[in-house]
Design an enzyme around this catalytic site. Structure first.
Site, short mmCIF file in Angstrom:
data_model
loop_
_atom_site.label_atom_id
_atom_site.label_comp_id
_atom_site.label_asym_id
_atom_site.label_seq_id
_atom_site.Cartn_x
_atom_site.Cartn_y
_atom_site.Cartn_z
N LYS A 9 -36.04 3.11 15.16
CA LYS A 9 -36.58 3.85 14.02
C LYS A 9 -37.66 2.99 13.36
O LYS A 9 -37.46 1.79 13.20
CB LYS A 9 -35.47 4.14 13.00
N ASP A 53 -21.61 7.24 20.54
CA ASP A 53 -21.29 8.41 21.33
C ASP A 53 -20.11 9.15 20.70
O ASP A 53 -18.97 8.93 21.05
CB ASP A 53 -20.94 7.97 22.76
N LYS A 72 -32.21 5.40 26.52
CA LYS A 72 -30.96 5.40 27.30
C LYS A 72 -30.84 4.18 28.22
O LYS A 72 -31.76 3.38 28.35
CB LYS A 72 -30.92 6.66 28.16
N CYS A 101 7.93 2.57 45.48
CA CYS A 101 8.68 1.93 46.55
C CYS A 101 10.00 1.44 45.96
O CYS A 101 10.02 0.85 44.89
CB CYS A 101 7.88 0.74 47.09
N SER A 160 -32.33 16.37 15.47
CA SER A 160 -31.93 15.44 16.54
C SER A 160 -33.11 14.52 16.83
O SER A 160 -34.16 14.64 16.20
CB SER A 160 -31.51 16.22 17.78
N ILE A 161 -32.93 13.60 17.75
CA ILE A 161 -34.04 12.72 18.09
C ILE A 161 -34.41 12.89 19.54
O ILE A 161 -33.58 13.23 20.38
CB ILE A 161 -33.74 11.23 17.78
N CYS A 174 6.65 -2.84 52.86
CA CYS A 174 7.97 -3.38 53.23
C CYS A 174 8.84 -2.38 53.98
O CYS A 174 9.93 -2.74 54.44
CB CYS A 174 8.70 -3.89 51.99
N GLU A 222 -21.90 8.85 12.53
CA GLU A 222 -21.20 9.31 13.72
C GLU A 222 -19.71 9.05 13.59
O GLU A 222 -19.30 7.92 13.29
CB GLU A 222 -21.78 8.54 14.92
N LYS A 231 -26.89 3.82 19.73
CA LYS A 231 -26.68 5.26 19.70
C LYS A 231 -25.20 5.49 20.00
O LYS A 231 -24.75 5.36 21.13
CB LYS A 231 -27.56 5.97 20.73
N TYR A 274 -19.46 5.26 11.74
CA TYR A 274 -20.58 4.39 11.39
C TYR A 274 -21.64 5.22 10.71
O TYR A 274 -22.01 6.30 11.22
CB TYR A 274 -21.20 3.77 12.64
N ARG A 322 -22.80 18.95 12.40
CA ARG A 322 -24.21 19.26 12.49
C ARG A 322 -24.45 20.74 12.78
O ARG A 322 -25.40 21.34 12.27
CB ARG A 322 -24.84 18.41 13.59
N CYS A 334 7.51 2.65 52.29
CA CYS A 334 6.50 1.77 51.70
C CYS A 334 5.63 1.14 52.80
O CYS A 334 6.16 0.58 53.76
CB CYS A 334 7.20 0.68 50.90
N TYR A 386 0.85 -1.20 0.00
CA TYR A 386 0.00 0.00 0.00
C TYR A 386 0.89 1.25 0.00
O TYR A 386 0.70 2.16 -0.80
CB TYR A 386 -0.91 0.00 1.24
N ASP A 387 1.87 1.25 0.89
CA ASP A 387 2.75 2.42 1.01
C ASP A 387 3.49 2.70 -0.30
O ASP A 387 3.67 3.84 -0.69
CB ASP A 387 3.78 2.19 2.13
N CYS A 398 10.24 -6.21 48.43
CA CYS A 398 8.90 -5.82 48.87
C CYS A 398 7.90 -6.92 48.49
O CYS A 398 7.78 -7.27 47.31
CB CYS A 398 8.51 -4.50 48.19
N GLU A 451 -31.00 0.07 16.52
CA GLU A 451 -29.55 0.16 16.37
C GLU A 451 -28.94 0.83 17.58
O GLU A 451 -29.64 1.18 18.53
CB GLU A 451 -29.20 0.91 15.08
S1 IVH Z 1 -30.53 9.17 13.78
C1 IVH Z 1 -33.51 12.23 12.35
N1 IVH Z 1 -29.10 7.16 14.65
O1 IVH Z 1 -27.66 11.12 18.24
C2 IVH Z 1 -32.66 11.22 12.99
N2 IVH Z 1 -28.59 9.31 15.49
O2 IVH Z 1 -30.16 13.31 18.41
C3 IVH Z 1 -31.28 11.69 13.15
N3 IVH Z 1 -26.67 9.35 17.05
O3 IVH Z 1 -26.16 13.79 17.48
C4 IVH Z 1 -30.37 10.91 13.97
N4 IVH Z 1 -26.23 7.20 16.96
O4 IVH Z 1 -25.27 12.01 15.93
C5 IVH Z 1 -29.29 8.49 14.72
N5 IVH Z 1 -27.87 5.27 15.29
C6 IVH Z 1 -28.09 6.59 15.35
C7 IVH Z 1 -27.31 7.43 16.16
C8 IVH Z 1 -27.58 8.80 16.21
C9 IVH Z 1 -25.87 8.37 17.47
C10 IVH Z 1 -26.55 10.77 17.46
C11 IVH Z 1 -26.56 11.76 16.33
C12 IVH Z 1 -27.17 13.00 16.93
C13 IVH Z 1 -28.02 12.46 18.01
C14 IVH Z 1 -29.45 12.51 17.58
#
Ligand code: IVH
Length: 691
Positions: A295, A122, A319, A449, A81-82, A434, A177, A120, A227, A141, A431, A35-36, A455, A118
């Site tokens: 979803k 982080d 959560k 120590c 957001s959700i 010992c 993400e 969420k 992902y 975003r 220590c 590759y390199d 020891c 699926e």
């Molecule tokens: S769907 C309209 N799927 O959570 C739907 N969001 O409030 C839009 N996040 O900051 C988001 N994993 O980056 C979706 N499997 C997932 C997610 C995900 C993480 C984050 C997203 C956003 C927040 C959504």
């Protein structure tokens, strides 16, 4: 297309394919060196012909010039957001299903709704814009309507395709993400420590910080992952799937990483099951999650449900119980580790966090205590993430117990904390195990120590390490047993393990004759090992499993390693000054050499390692680089030479085989000429290496 342009296109395609195999499929089909080599070839073409560098060129992955600031990007489709479901029990899942059914106008006896469930992730949400299959823009975003253009940084993430695989739509925006794996985070912090730099707090902030880094060269050094989980703007996608799960499959086929831990489930019960199933696996996941996301699977139903102001009605985040809780520090104890470091441990009022009752939390070292200012009596936030040791995150200073100080001023009595700041070295000049003197080296975070293997705490830890699964692998020799053996004075050094007999073992508490026999057999069996396991088992500071393997491969014998000089050691892959220092110190200690000799005497052995023949035309050759080369930078030339088996040295001597000379070469060239060393220019080198 000119011949050169065609050559560049072929290289791009190959490199992008190899990157996908390596980063996404985790199944490279060619060695890194190949590759390199292709990468440098393409780089050389583009350097000489900048007009041939296209936006999907993998050479852009190394990061360009730092930006003064990010440009704003208006999202073609808002990044919403959700809603978060805060009821962390299965009720949360059932409530979401009930609201979806109501909005869809379903009756009780209508069939269950199908959901895509699926994780969420982080990290940080990113919108990737592909025009005619080529990544043209990546944006954060921001406020949902406008984000920042972070294309340069995002291109450095190997997992993100620069060109889509297969039949790409005219326009495709993929949302997902950017995150950092836990192991990558740990490695990054280890590297920071080794370089004497500050460590990062958690994977999420580190990933977010890297994406919003103005210097792409820095972003390129942060191990980021991605992902995909959804879509943004679109046009010309004729075969767009009609379910969310189908869309994720299509994203995977376009070359995106899509998490395998997902499911299509039926109704609220299916969602609750998924929630529970992920909870059970959560600690073992290679990355942090923030919960799960549900979803509605059918895109037609998603359209029917539509949006509230800023959130879709068809999705929810569910959560998990907090991994953090409040408790009080009842005492701070000291534990002495394998290498003698005194580690402060907070004894806590028992608290239920992340599914278990926690009573201890590590405080790491003096710097950490100072940074957080943790004192006995404090109310603290403890966190238990994954199966790692619980940690004190911070002190709730408002709740610190204070005592009144009779002050000079009667009207404003001063208050001071009940306990003074915690100073390990002042409390433990010797220590606690010992009695040997303790020290803190100027550059080190840890108090240590100096008792070494005198020891018993260090002896116990050294033996636990020695017997471990990835080391000498003595089955049945667990921590408790080692503690008994040391306390009964039966074992002082690892070699003593091999001199134990049946009556000694059978005399130990809770040790039946059968298990004593099994243990003796396991000890005997452990004698046949490998050099790299043996080196790892010795417990040399800063020598982990990978380094032990590199050392074994490089030196091929223990004798060679024992007499290695600083220079010899530095020549080993990834061995820097700190590791070198630790190895030299270890073998300089007569006691360590004695233990090794005894281990060999009792019959510890390993198969001889055949020196791995390197391949490449420069094997065994030493080159010196001087002056400015026409296309290769110094690092690139070095990498090219090493990829072909050669070594690069800093100065010219009789041992130098070639001097690679460029423009404005100075004294090194003169010296080479006077010593009669062969001189190459870049063209000659390329001809020699066929690149
Ligand atoms: S769907 C309209 N799927 O959570 C739907 N969001 O409030 C839009 N996040 O900051 C988001 N994993 O980056 C979706 N499997 C997932 C997610 C995900 C993480 C984050 C997203 C956003 C927040 C959504």
């Amino acid at each position: 297309m000119s011949e050169l342009a065609q050559q560049a296109a072929v290289l791009r395609e190959k490199l992008n394919q190899y990157a996908h195999e390596y980063y996404v499929l985790d199944a490279p089909s060619v060695p890194d060196a190949e590759y390199d080599r292709l990468f440098r070839e393409l780089q050389a073409i583009e350097l000489a012909n900048p007009q041939l560098q296209t936006p999907d060129s993998p050479t852009l992955r190394v990061g360009g010039k730092p930006l003064p600031q990010f440009s704003p990007v208006t999202h073609a489709v808002a990044m919403l957001s959700i809603r978060t479901e805060t009821d962390v029990t299965e009720q949360g899942a059932l409530a979401f299903d009930a609201s979806v059914r109501k909005e869809l106008g379903l009756a009780e006896n209508d069939p269950p709704v199908e959901y895509a469930a699926e994780l969420k992730f982080d990290g940080l949400a990113i919108n990737l814009r592909y025009e005619d299959g080529v990544l043209v823009q990546a944006a954060t975003r921001g406020d949902g309507a406008t984000g920042e253009d972070v294309t340069q940084n995002i291109r450095t993430i190997g997992q993100i395709p620069l060109r889509l695989k297969g039949d790409a739509p005219a326009l495709l925006e993929v949302r997902g993400e950017v995150y950092m794996r836990r192991d990558d985070f740990a490695k990054l912090n280890a590297k920071q420590i080794a370089a004497g730099e500050k460590t990062f707090v958690n994977p999420r902030n580190t990933a977010a910080g890297a994406v919003r880094q103005l210097d792409p060269a820095i972003a390129a050094q942060r191990p980021l992952s991605f992902y995909g989980y959804g879509l943004g703007d679109l046009s010309g996608w004729d075969s767009q799937p009609n379910t969310h799960a189908g869309i994720l499959n299509a994203l995977r086929d376009f070359g995106f990483p899509v998490c395998d831990l997902r499911a299509v489930v039926l109704g609220g019960v299916g969602l609750a099951q998924f929630h529970a199933q992920v909870a059970a696996q959560r600690d073992e996941l290679p990355f942090d999650i923030d919960g799960v996301v549900y979803k509605v699977n059918s895109i037609a139903q998603q359209r029917q449900l539509g949006f509230r102001t800023r959130e879709p009605r068809w999705a929810v985040a569910h959560k998990y119980p907090a991994q953090e809780a409040l408790t009080t520090v009842e005492a701070i104890d000291i534990q002495v580790g394998r290498t003698g470091s005194l580690t402060p441990v907070a004894r806590l009022a028992p608290v239920f966090v992340g599914g278990v009752t926690v009573t201890n939390a590590t405080l790491h070292n003096q710097d950490e205590i100072d940074r957080k200012d943790v004192r006995v009596g404090d109310t603290v936030v403890v966190r238990r993430a994954g199966d790692v040791i619980p940690e004190v995150v911070s002190v709730v200073f408002e709740r610190r117990p204070m005592i009144e100080q009779p002050g000079a001023d009667l009207f404003t009595p001063t208050q001071v904390p009940q306990y003074p700041a915690y100073r390990i070295l002042e409390l433990y000049p010797t220590c606690p195990v010992c009695g040997s003197k303790t020290v803190r080296e100027p550059e080190e975070a840890r108090v240590r120590c100096t008792g070494g293997l005198f020891c018993s705490a260090q002896r116990k830890e050294a033996l636990k390490h020695f017997a471990g699964r990835r080391m000498m692998d003595i089955e049945g020799l667990g921590d408790k047993l080692i503690e008994q053996l040391v306390d009964a004075d039966l074992v002082k050094t690892p070699a003593d393990l091999y001199r134990l007999n049946l009556s000694q073992l059978a005399g130990l508490e809770r040790m039946a004759e059968k298990s004593a026999n099994n243990l003796l057999a396991a000890i005997e069996a452990s004698k046949s090992t490998t050099l790299s396991r043996f080196i790892f088992a010795l417990g040399i500071r800063n020598v982990g499993e990978a380094t032990a393997r590199d050392l074994a491969q490089h030196f091929t014998s223990l004798d060679a390693l024992q007499v290695a000089t600083v220079e010899d050691l530095q020549a080993v892959n990834d061995v820097g000054p700190i590791v070198t220092q630790s190895i030299i110190e270890f073998f300089a200690e007569p006691h360590n050499r004695e233990v090794i000799a005894s281990l060999l005497e009792v019959g510890v052995n390993w198969p001889v390692i055949e020196a791995k023949p390197l391949d490449g035309v420069l094997v065994g050759k030493t080159l010196v680089i001087t002056g400015t080369l026409p296309t290769l930078s110094r690092d690139e030339a070095k990498a090219l030479i090493e990829a072909n088996g050669g070594k690069v040295a800093g100065s010219v001597s009789k041992k130098t085989d070639f001097v690679l000379a460029g423009e404005a070469a100075g004294s090194k060239l003169d010296k080479a000429q006077s010593l009669g060393v062969a001189i190459l220019d870049e063209t000659a080198l390329r001809r020699m290496l066929n690149v």
